[in-house]
Design an enzyme around this catalytic site. Structure first.
Site, PDB file in Angstrom:
ATOM      1  N   LEU A 620       0.821  -1.220   0.000  1.00 34.43           N
ATOM      2  CA  LEU A 620       0.000   0.000   0.000  1.00 34.43           C
ATOM      3  C   LEU A 620       0.849   1.262   0.000  1.00 34.43           C
ATOM      4  O   LEU A 620       0.448   2.292  -0.532  1.00 34.43           O
ATOM      5  CB  LEU A 620      -0.953  -0.015   1.204  1.00 34.43           C
ATOM      6  CG  LEU A 620      -1.893  -1.228   1.242  1.00 34.43           C
ATOM      7  CD1 LEU A 620      -2.692  -1.255   2.539  1.00 34.43           C
ATOM      8  CD2 LEU A 620      -2.827  -1.228   0.030  1.00 34.43           C
ATOM      9  N   THR A 624       6.304   2.988   4.146  1.00 37.32           N
ATOM     10  CA  THR A 624       5.855   2.523   5.470  1.00 37.32           C
ATOM     11  C   THR A 624       5.950   0.998   5.549  1.00 37.32           C
ATOM     12  O   THR A 624       6.246   0.448   6.612  1.00 37.32           O
ATOM     13  CB  THR A 624       4.426   2.996   5.776  1.00 37.32           C
ATOM     14  OG1 THR A 624       3.551   2.588   4.727  1.00 37.32           O
ATOM     15  CG2 THR A 624       4.367   4.503   5.931  1.00 37.32           C
ATOM     16  N   GLU A 695       4.137  -8.324  10.732  1.00 30.70           N
ATOM     17  CA  GLU A 695       4.851  -9.364  11.466  1.00 30.70           C
ATOM     18  C   GLU A 695       5.663 -10.267  10.551  1.00 30.70           C
ATOM     19  O   GLU A 695       6.230 -11.262  10.994  1.00 30.70           O
ATOM     20  CB  GLU A 695       3.848 -10.198  12.276  1.00 30.70           C
ATOM     21  CG  GLU A 695       3.146  -9.369  13.350  1.00 30.70           C
ATOM     22  CD  GLU A 695       1.866  -9.997  13.833  1.00 30.70           C
ATOM     23  OE1 GLU A 695       1.067 -10.428  12.993  1.00 30.70           O
ATOM     24  OE2 GLU A 695       1.653 -10.057  15.058  1.00 30.70           O
TER      25      GLU A 695
HETATM   26 MO1  MOS Z   1       0.201  -8.196  17.388  1.00 32.93          MO
HETATM   27  S1  MOS Z   1       1.223  -9.499  18.570  1.00 32.93           S
HETATM   28  O1  MOS Z   1      -1.253  -9.058  17.085  1.00 32.93           O
HETATM   29  O2  MOS Z   1      -0.005  -6.767  18.118  1.00 32.93           O
END
Ligand code: MOS
Length: 735
Positions: A620, A624, A695
């Site tokens: 996107l 960032t 993540e």
């Molecule tokens: Mo994350 S560990 O779902 O903020």
């Protein structure tokens, strides 16, 4: 206008691929950046209200037992002290998993872990409150606690929902051409966001307004209402800027309930800010893990068995256990498979979600085991992975929604110079440094969470986006502005994005890497609806509508958006997960390549080079997104080399409960990272065709380093973090 979409079938076409504004995906700066660097972006603790008092939490100084008596008399007479609130059983357990907190109850003073909040001391100034909090007299009855994981692990209980097995793992191992059977351990960790947990509570009649620092406001609002025994309409949370969360702010923590109760009791606003030590002691941690991984392969280097079994720890009654084998289940094939978690009950602060719960530590073991297997088979580690990418989910047989892992592996390897790697460990010296290269795959499950937003076209032709979504430093303000500008033909600066207030439509919140895609999809749907309304005003078909430069064009009509009938012109939209979430395996993928140096005298590890290639659907905002991945990779460096929360086995106190003693990689520990995204679209994920990246960076990053350490000096460390004491005894002699 209202609209909604449940993701039951893949999206055929995304408007973002046809509006041609060249705004989506561009690496533009954060729209709120100037406010942040000039101090105008106000975080929870920076709001000031007339008559505001300051509260300081008092934590239990025993690890197990009960509070016999709190003698508040002494501190109540101290300068500036306004009150001591001790009736806090209701927030003793805050859940990071988004579940409701326990309902208020009276008279129970059981201590579940060291540092658990038992009182709040409120005073006119923060200094007075802190002084009095330190002086509060508490009498305890000590109980017997479970503080030593090694001593308790024999009593682990299976978590049934995690157990799965197919085929015969033992037979496959017995017949294997190459096999690995090892135990990896990862320590207790904390995320300790830069902004500590902070709440400012004030009451307007019987309604609470709380300035807080949380990730998922609509859930947090329910939790707070539940904890205080209020109707949800009586609770408003504002969190316009959040200085990091990483999981520790998914659920409400003690300071919010404490501030709300004290403000009510004293009839004035109360602010409570946790100290760094309290963040360590009372907010959610990542459990330590003990992971057994078994892999078996045939003569062609094809996996025949994959087993990943884990012990994690948690408090009594807590269901969460780090889903360590999350990525192991779908990353590689192999007909015989076994997975399962067991929970060891410990009297230590709640274990819950911390960035990439599961993959972050699970891939340290899996990808370490793959490296060991490659060596046993005499195969290149990249080649071993390429040979074992399954066509479909090896357990459920579901198709992948999109998976560019092979491309990430091959392109990443080429760009990094992987083919020049010497497969022989301890073969390359640079002065007194053993040099090695290592790699690992990255994978992180993709999710969609129900999310709503309202987009309105203002009379001046600009757009306003409103949602109770949070920006926890990730770039939410920016990407929501980009989506809106792209779809409505506006400049980014002509889109105002208002976030972090539960008076706005309820959003997914930030967590699980689902924020940008979930909240962004609701904004997308609202803009799509507005486009239809604009086409309607122009009297034509939306497919012929072109929005650009603040103008609506259709055929030979051309109208400034400001000239449209905007009284009102708004749309509230909701995206919901549906069957595509069940019918496809959805995950973002990547590959990490690392070069480390290991000092031949001291065993000190230095990261010299690190490059990561990711594919996560549409990106996107490249800037960032890159920053998100940088952050994740730095987190991975910490997990591999430095981070370890140490619990005293005598009474459960956290020994290194600050950022001086809990070691994080600092700038000097991190070389300039290189992050690259491959072009990809995921039609099953959401209308943006994007997947989560928050993540992805941490997943696998540490394993690439551990594997590089082995290649550098020939020492395998399976117990993280890889500190120099674990290397030094086994280092080879310099030639
Ligand atoms: Mo994350 S560990 O779902 O903020």
């Amino acid at each position: 206008m209202e609209t909604s979409l449940k993701m039951d079938v893949p999206v055929q076409h995304s408007l973002l691929d046809s509006t041609n504004q060249n705004i989506i995906s561009r690496p533009i700066d954060r729209v709120e950046g100037p406010l942040k660097v000039s101090g105008q972006a106000r975080y929870a603790a920076e709001f000031k209200l007339p008559g505001m008092a300051h509260g300081v939490l008092v934590g239990a100084q025993i690890g197990k037992g009960s509070v016999a008596r709190i003698d508040a008399g002494g501190v109540e007479a101290m300068a500036g002290v306004l009150g001591v609130v001790t009736d806090f059983d209701l927030f003793l357990r805050n859940s990071a998993q988004g579940m409701a907190t326990e309902a208020p109850c009276q008279g129970v003073r059981e201590i579940a872990y060291f540092g658990q909040p038992i009182a709040l001391v409120v005073a006119t100034t923060f200094e007075q409150a802190r002084h009095a909090a330190q002086a509060l007299e508490v009498t305890y009855e000590k109980g017997e606690g479970r503080f030593d994981f090694d001593a308790e692990q024999g009593k682990a209980q299976p978590k049934d929902s995690t157990l799965s097995s197919q085929g015969d793992i033992d037979a496959a191992l017995a017949q294997a051409h190459g096999r690995v059977d090892g135990v990896w351990t990862t320590p207790s960790q904390t995320s300790a966001a830069m902004e500590p947990h902070a709440s400012l509570a004030h009451w307007e009649g019987d309604s609470l307004v709380l300035y807080g620092s949380y990730q998922m406001l609509s859930t947090n609002r329910m939790q707070l209402a539940d904890a205080l025994g209020l109707d949800i309409e009586k609770v408003r949370i504002r969190a316009h800027y959040v200085g990091g969360g990483f999981g520790a702010k998914l659920g409400i923590a003690a300071e919010s309930v404490a501030a709300a109760l004290a403000a009510k009791a004293l009839g004035r606003p109360v602010r409570v800010v946790m100290t760094r030590q309290q963040v360590f002691e009372t907010t959610v941690r990542r459990s330590n893990t003990r992971q057994r991984v078994r892999l078996a392969a045939d003569t062609d280097g094809r996996l025949t068995a994959v087993a990943h079994e884990t012990l994690t720890a948690n408090l009594d009654g807590e269901d969460f256990s780090e889903p360590v084998s999350a990525a192991t289940k779908f990353l590689y094939g192999g007909a015989n498979r076994t997975f399962g978690n067991e929970i060891v009950r410990m009297d230590q602060v709640l274990s819950g979600s911390m960035r990439a719960p599961g993959e972050a530590v699970g891939m340290l073991a899996l990808e370490g085991a793959m490296d060991e297997l490659a060596e046993k088979l005499g195969l290149d580690p990249v080649e071993l992975r390429l040979r074992n990418l399954p066509d479909r989910h090896p357990g459920s047989d579901l198709p992948f929604s999109s998976r560019s892992l092979a491309e990430c592996l091959t392109i990443g390897a080429r760009d990094f110079g992987w083919p020049r790697r010497n497969r022989q460990p301890a073969a390359t010296l640079d002065g007194e440094w053993w040099i090695g290269l290592g790699m690992a795959a990255a994978a992180r499950s993709n999710m969609l969470i129900k999310s709503s937003a309202r987009v309105s076209l203002q009379p001046d032709g600009r757009a306003l986006v409103e949602t109770d979504m949070t920006d926890i430093g990730t770039g939410t303000y920016t990407v929501l502005a980009q989506i809106t500008a792209e779809l409505l033909g506006l400049r980014v600066e002509d889109v105002a994005v208002h976030l972090g207030d539960t008076t706005f439509p309820p959003a997914s919140g930030s967590g699980g890497s689902f924020g940008a895609a979930s909240a962004g999809s609701s904004v997308y749907l609202a803009c799509e609806k507005l486009r239809e309304a604009i086409a309607g005003q122009l009297g034509g078909d939306v497919d012929t509508l072109v929005l650009s430069d603040g103008m609506a064009r259709m055929g030979n009509i051309s109208v400034p958006l400001a000239d449209l009938d905007t009284g009102p012109l708004d749309a509230t939209a909701t995206i919901e997960p549906g069957e595509t979430g069940e019918n496809f395996v959805q995950a973002a993928f990547g590959a990490h390549f690392a070069e480390v140096g290991v000092n031949a005298h001291t065993g000190e590890v230095r990261v010299r080079r690190m490059e990561s290639t990711f594919a996560a659907g549409r990106i996107l905002n490249e800037k960032t997104a890159t920053s998100q991945c940088y952050g994740g990779i730095v987190f991975g460096i910490g997990g591999a080399l430095t981070e370890e929360m140490i619990h005293d086995t005598r009474h459960g106190a956290i020994v290194n409960r600050d950022l001086a003693e809990y070691h994080l990689p600092v700038n000097a520990d991190v070389p300039q990272l290189k992050v690259r995204f491959l072009e990809e679209r995921d039609h099953a994920a959401n209308p943006l065709l994007a997947k989560g990246i928050g993540e992805l960076g941490i997943s696998g990053a540490g394993a690439a380093l551990a594997n590089a350490v082995y290649n550098a000096c020939g020492v395998r460390v399976r117990d993280f973090p890889i500190t120099l004491d674990k290397l030094i005894a086994d280092l080879p002699d310099l030639p």
